[in-house]
Design a protein around this motif. Sequence first.
Motif, PDB file in Angstrom:
ATOM      1  N   SER A 171       1.058   3.494 -14.029  1.00  0.00           N
ATOM      2  CA  SER A 171       0.430   3.613 -15.343  1.00  0.00           C
ATOM      3  C   SER A 171       1.246   2.942 -16.433  1.00  0.00           C
ATOM      4  O   SER A 171       0.698   2.443 -17.419  1.00  0.00           O
ATOM      5  CB  SER A 171       0.223   5.091 -15.695  1.00  0.00           C
ATOM      6  OG  SER A 171       1.467   5.772 -15.720  1.00  0.00           O
ATOM      7  N   ASN A 172       2.568   2.893 -16.265  1.00  0.00           N
ATOM      8  CA  ASN A 172       3.403   2.318 -17.328  1.00  0.00           C
ATOM      9  C   ASN A 172       4.530   1.425 -16.817  1.00  0.00           C
ATOM     10  O   ASN A 172       5.422   1.062 -17.576  1.00  0.00           O
ATOM     11  CB  ASN A 172       4.010   3.433 -18.187  1.00  0.00           C
ATOM     12  CG  ASN A 172       4.883   4.378 -17.376  1.00  0.00           C
ATOM     13  OD1 ASN A 172       4.950   4.276 -16.155  1.00  0.00           O
ATOM     14  ND2 ASN A 172       5.553   5.290 -18.059  1.00  0.00           N
ATOM     15  N   LYS A 173       4.493   1.055 -15.525  1.00  0.00           N
ATOM     16  CA  LYS A 173       5.563   0.244 -14.961  1.00  0.00           C
ATOM     17  C   LYS A 173       5.009  -0.893 -14.102  1.00  0.00           C
ATOM     18  O   LYS A 173       3.949  -0.768 -13.485  1.00  0.00           O
ATOM     19  CB  LYS A 173       6.490   1.094 -14.076  1.00  0.00           C
ATOM     20  CG  LYS A 173       7.239   2.205 -14.793  1.00  0.00           C
ATOM     21  CD  LYS A 173       8.398   1.682 -15.605  1.00  0.00           C
ATOM     22  CE  LYS A 173       9.215   2.832 -16.183  1.00  0.00           C
ATOM     23  NZ  LYS A 173      10.353   2.351 -17.010  1.00  0.00           N
ATOM     24  N   LEU A 174       5.744  -1.998 -14.070  1.00  0.00           N
ATOM     25  CA  LEU A 174       5.531  -3.065 -13.100  1.00  0.00           C
ATOM     26  C   LEU A 174       6.606  -2.911 -12.034  1.00  0.00           C
ATOM     27  O   LEU A 174       7.796  -2.817 -12.357  1.00  0.00           O
ATOM     28  CB  LEU A 174       5.651  -4.435 -13.767  1.00  0.00           C
ATOM     29  CG  LEU A 174       5.725  -5.651 -12.827  1.00  0.00           C
ATOM     30  CD1 LEU A 174       4.434  -5.816 -12.042  1.00  0.00           C
ATOM     31  CD2 LEU A 174       6.047  -6.919 -13.616  1.00  0.00           C
ATOM     32  N   ILE A 175       6.200  -2.889 -10.764  1.00  0.00           N
ATOM     33  CA  ILE A 175       7.137  -2.706  -9.661  1.00  0.00           C
ATOM     34  C   ILE A 175       7.256  -4.014  -8.890  1.00  0.00           C
ATOM     35  O   ILE A 175       6.253  -4.587  -8.452  1.00  0.00           O
ATOM     36  CB  ILE A 175       6.689  -1.588  -8.694  1.00  0.00           C
ATOM     37  CG1 ILE A 175       6.254  -0.346  -9.476  1.00  0.00           C
ATOM     38  CG2 ILE A 175       7.804  -1.272  -7.710  1.00  0.00           C
ATOM     39  CD1 ILE A 175       7.346   0.290 -10.281  1.00  0.00           C
ATOM     40  N   LEU A 176       8.493  -4.479  -8.712  1.00  0.00           N
ATOM     41  CA  LEU A 176       8.772  -5.708  -7.982  1.00  0.00           C
ATOM     42  C   LEU A 176       9.794  -5.429  -6.885  1.00  0.00           C
ATOM     43  O   LEU A 176      10.505  -4.422  -6.926  1.00  0.00           O
ATOM     44  CB  LEU A 176       9.321  -6.779  -8.928  1.00  0.00           C
ATOM     45  CG  LEU A 176       8.453  -7.163 -10.127  1.00  0.00           C
ATOM     46  CD1 LEU A 176       9.224  -8.069 -11.072  1.00  0.00           C
ATOM     47  CD2 LEU A 176       7.170  -7.840  -9.669  1.00  0.00           C
ATOM     48  N   GLN A 177       9.863  -6.347  -5.926  1.00  0.00           N
ATOM     49  CA  GLN A 177      10.832  -6.236  -4.838  1.00  0.00           C
ATOM     50  C   GLN A 177      11.755  -7.444  -4.863  1.00  0.00           C
ATOM     51  O   GLN A 177      11.300  -8.589  -4.930  1.00  0.00           O
ATOM     52  CB  GLN A 177      10.118  -6.174  -3.481  1.00  0.00           C
ATOM     53  CG  GLN A 177      11.045  -6.162  -2.277  1.00  0.00           C
ATOM     54  CD  GLN A 177      11.828  -4.867  -2.159  1.00  0.00           C
ATOM     55  OE1 GLN A 177      11.281  -3.783  -2.360  1.00  0.00           O
ATOM     56  NE2 GLN A 177      13.109  -4.969  -1.849  1.00  0.00           N
ATOM     57  N   GLN A 178      13.047  -7.182  -4.833  1.00  0.00           N
ATOM     58  CA  GLN A 178      14.039  -8.240  -4.670  1.00  0.00           C
ATOM     59  C   GLN A 178      14.523  -8.218  -3.230  1.00  0.00           C
ATOM     60  O   GLN A 178      14.575  -7.166  -2.601  1.00  0.00           O
ATOM     61  CB  GLN A 178      15.210  -8.024  -5.630  1.00  0.00           C
ATOM     62  CG  GLN A 178      16.335  -9.035  -5.462  1.00  0.00           C
ATOM     63  CD  GLN A 178      17.363  -8.932  -6.562  1.00  0.00           C
ATOM     64  OE1 GLN A 178      17.089  -9.293  -7.702  1.00  0.00           O
ATOM     65  NE2 GLN A 178      18.551  -8.433  -6.243  1.00  0.00           N
TER      66      GLN A 178
END
Length: 240
Positions: free
Chosen positions: A207-214
């Motif tokens: 709802s309030n975050k962008l999730i990425l993978q390194q």
Amino acid sequence: MRRITPAKKSRFVQMLENAIEAEGGSQKAFAEKHDIGQQTLNTWIVSGRVPTKQFHQRLRDVLKITQDQLDELLAEVENRRAAAYEASVAQEPPNGRIAGGKMPENRDNSVPVLGRAVGGELGEYEFNGEALDWVMRPPSLAGVGDAYAVFVDGESMVPRYRPGETVWVHPHRPARKGDDVVVQLHRLDDSHEPPYGYIKEFVGWTSNKLILQQHNPSKKIEFDRESVKSVDTIVFAERV
């Protein structure tokens, strides 16, 4: 690829790192305790950026110094960053030029390379709108007027991407889970600075975050939704 991060640590960074070490050595815990933001803290330490006035009170308290002393430290940071930038400009051709200093005759067959490498553990780029170079346009980006490419710098996405590769980006193709993307972010602490960004794997939105993978080191990375300028899908990659 041009970098403008000063080679040696400033007195401000040294004092900040000492303060972090005195509180256990974790940047994340330090940032949370002092309400700074881990990404903001990282840009001060790694990229040599100057903290804006909204953080001055917190920095005075953390470093146990006066405003005059803080002003002196930050003036040194600014001077070092300016000197590093001038040195980098003297060593490389102007942005927006290709080898030999010529612009491509047919822009329909080429796309600009954007994103000046800043570095750091996350592999930061600065997106100031200037073209570093021009490269061929792959068929998958035919007719996409604002397509662009990025030179891979650093090892944060090894083994998926390695330094020296080029990735091509479609800014209008929605990212799906598992897609590689170039995410561009607003600097919420300084509206006068250009956007910054990273090459990462798209995981999804909350709802309030962008999730990425390194990939290297492997870890999840989160950004506040309000800080996200764009999530642009990588459609092609090649070592050129």
